[in-house]
Design an enzyme around this catalytic site. Structure first.
Site, short mmCIF file in Angstrom:
data_model
loop_
_atom_site.label_atom_id
_atom_site.label_comp_id
_atom_site.label_asym_id
_atom_site.label_seq_id
_atom_site.Cartn_x
_atom_site.Cartn_y
_atom_site.Cartn_z
N ARG A 85 0.82 -1.21 0.00
CA ARG A 85 0.00 0.00 0.00
C ARG A 85 0.85 1.27 0.00
O ARG A 85 0.44 2.28 -0.57
CB ARG A 85 -0.94 0.01 1.20
CG ARG A 85 -2.13 -0.89 0.97
CD ARG A 85 -3.00 -0.93 2.18
NE ARG A 85 -4.32 -1.47 1.86
CZ ARG A 85 -5.16 -1.94 2.77
NH1 ARG A 85 -4.81 -1.92 4.05
NH2 ARG A 85 -6.33 -2.40 2.41
N GLY A 105 -8.19 -7.82 0.46
CA GLY A 105 -6.88 -7.70 1.08
C GLY A 105 -6.14 -9.03 1.14
O GLY A 105 -4.95 -9.11 0.85
P1 ADP Z 1 -10.30 -11.21 1.14
O1 ADP Z 1 -9.60 -10.36 2.16
O2 ADP Z 1 -9.40 -11.56 -0.01
O3 ADP Z 1 -11.62 -10.62 0.72
P2 ADP Z 1 -11.52 -12.83 3.17
O4 ADP Z 1 -11.12 -11.83 4.20
O5 ADP Z 1 -12.95 -12.99 2.86
O6 ADP Z 1 -10.67 -12.59 1.83
O7 ADP Z 1 -11.04 -14.27 3.62
C1 ADP Z 1 -9.70 -14.56 3.83
C2 ADP Z 1 -9.56 -15.62 4.88
O8 ADP Z 1 -10.36 -16.75 4.57
C3 ADP Z 1 -8.14 -16.10 4.98
O9 ADP Z 1 -7.62 -15.72 6.22
C4 ADP Z 1 -8.26 -17.63 4.85
O10 ADP Z 1 -7.46 -18.32 5.78
C5 ADP Z 1 -9.73 -17.86 5.15
N1 ADP Z 1 -10.22 -19.11 4.54
C6 ADP Z 1 -10.15 -19.47 3.26
N2 ADP Z 1 -10.66 -20.72 3.09
C7 ADP Z 1 -11.05 -21.14 4.30
C8 ADP Z 1 -11.63 -22.35 4.79
N3 ADP Z 1 -11.92 -23.36 3.98
N4 ADP Z 1 -11.90 -22.43 6.10
C9 ADP Z 1 -11.61 -21.41 6.93
N5 ADP Z 1 -11.06 -20.25 6.54
C10 ADP Z 1 -10.77 -20.12 5.23
MG MG Z 2 -9.91 -10.09 4.31
#
Ligand code: ADP
Ligand code: MG
Length: 403
Positions: free
Chosen positions: A40, A358
């Site tokens: 960032r 993020g």
């Molecule tokens: P972004 O920030 O890209 O929008 P999110 O904040 O929605 O993504 O989700 C990210 C988190 O989701 C990560 O910390 C990851 O560990 C978790 N995650 C992904 N798949 C799973 C799963 N099957 N079970 C639990 N947590 C998960």
């Molecule tokens: Mg996130």
């Protein structure tokens, strides 16, 4: 119409710039901190550099974390000032105050081309106050010393905050180069995207992302669902999900989305195999099972190899892709393959690819993938989701109002 920085008179003027410098900090030796991902800060440099090069007196407003309206040494922007100076190749004077006489004095002493970074604006409770009058009060203190405002913190443009919206109402304003690039990328996928248009959704919370899927159903051809949110989709289709993430209260909404997708001819692709474990640990015992056969006591923590292949296939002919949310718990090695596999398929694709969220952006960097292989990696998770939901963001709307 939103002005660009080229429209502003900046030579010899004090220009406030709202940047997003909210980087992850890690405690390092002897009470010092290190910045574990400076993405960032790097994204904020071009606007600051362009303004300083034109002889502006640049005053950067930014936040770090959630300090609850009071000073918190652990959330000082001081280490960020040092990294910003390195990346900018110019000195950055850090002022350890948000407003008041110390700020007034620092701004009066500036020369053309100087760059000043004020302390974490969220140390002042007025920054995030629910009262518009309080926010306006803080904004007025800044505006009293300034000639123009540049909005470049894309990560906060969905917020109604003193340094985002209120200050923009008090000064001639423009969007910075980062906000311009973010807006252009999201415009490209939201308006008239090249087809096939494929969306890849993952991450942990269905409730955060269902509105995005709902809004995109009208324009996409295919939606691939992975990550923790996939289990609520699998459950909605009647499969057992063991101890996987499940948002029971979202099951009806998910069923409604599935029905609407079918009615509109949008293909929804769910995992057919998953990586499971009893615990989220580096040394956990891991198995790959069909997505409809997760045993009790086990959690689905990544998409399986067959699903990676199916998702890659579903992406192969895409010309526009939006990716939001990792496919698994990529932070822990045994559950990173799905995210890596899908990210590789996207990097190899000639499609215009926008990565929002993020954690998805962090995954690309952590997995060592070439950022240049993606069309656009957004710096704003919440802001990008709200744009994809079709919402109007207050920090952008306020810039339209300046004629
Ligand atoms: P972004 O920030 O890209 O929008 P999110 O904040 O929605 O993504 O989700 C990210 C988190 O989701 C990560 O910390 C990851 O560990 C978790 N995650 C992904 N798949 C799973 C799963 N099957 N079970 C639990 N947590 C998960
Ligand atoms: Mg996130």
């Amino acid at each position: 119409m939103i002005h660009s920085i080229g429209d502003l008179q900046v030579q010899g003027r004090v220009v406030l710039v709202r940047s997003d410098l909210n980087v992850p900090l890690r405690a390092a030796a002897e009470g010092s901190v290190s910045i574990s991902d400076d993405g960032r800060i790097r994204a904020s440099v071009p606007t600051l550099e362009a303004l300083a090069a034109r002889g502006a007196r640049v005053v950067v407003l930014a936040h770090l974390g959630r300090p609850k309206g009071q000073g918190d040494p652990a959330l000082s922007l001081s280490p960020v000032a040092a990294r910003l100076a390195d990346l900018l190749g110019r000195p950055v004077r850090f002022v350890p105050a948000v407003s008041g006489p110390e700020v007034a004095q620092a701004l009066e002493g500036m020369s053309d081309g100087d760059v000043v970074l004020l302390e974490n604006v969220r140390f002042d409770p007025r920054e995030t106050s629910k009262s518009d009058a309080e926010r306006a009060d803080l904004a007025a203190e800044w505006a009293a010393h300034a000639d123009a405002f540049v909005s470049d913190g894309f990560g906060v443009v969905h917020r109604e905050q003193a340094s985002v919206t209120n200050v923009a109402r008090l000064l001639p304003c423009a969007e910075g180069l980062l906000v311009a690039r973010e807006r252009a990328s999201f415009d490209r996928v939201l308006r008239d995207p090249a087809r096939p248009y494929v969306v890849v959704m993952g991450g942990s919370k269905v409730s955060d992302k269902l509105a995005v899927i709902g809004n995109l159903l009208g324009s996409v051809d295919r939606i691939l669902v992975g990550g923790g949110m996939a289990f609520t989709f699998l459950r909605a289709q009647g499969y057992p999900v063991g101890d996987s993430l499940l948002e029971e209260e979202m099951l009806d909404s998910v069923r409604a989305i599935l029905a609407e997708a079918e009615a509109r001819g949008v293909e929804i692709v769910l995992p057919s195999d998953v990586v499971i474990a009893r615990d989220i640990a580096d040394d956990a015992e891991v198995r790959v099972v069909p997505a409809d056969a997760i045993p009790d006591g086990w959690k689905g923590l990544d998409i399986g190899p067959e699903t990676v292949a199916r998702f890659s296939q579903a992406l192969a002919d895409a010309r526009t892709v939006v990716w939001n949310g990792p496919m698994g718990v990529f932070e822990v090695a045994p559950f990173a393959s799905g995210t890596l596999g899908v990210a590789r398929a996207l990097a190899a694709s000639p499609a215009f690819t926008v990565v929002g969220g993020g954690d998805s952006a962090a995954a690309i960097r952590q997995l060592g993938l070439d950022e240049g292989a993606f069309g656009h990696i957004s710096t704003g998770g919440g802001a990008s989701l709200e744009l994809l939901e079709g919402r109007t963001l207050p920090g952008l709307a306020v810039l339209e109002g300046d004629s």
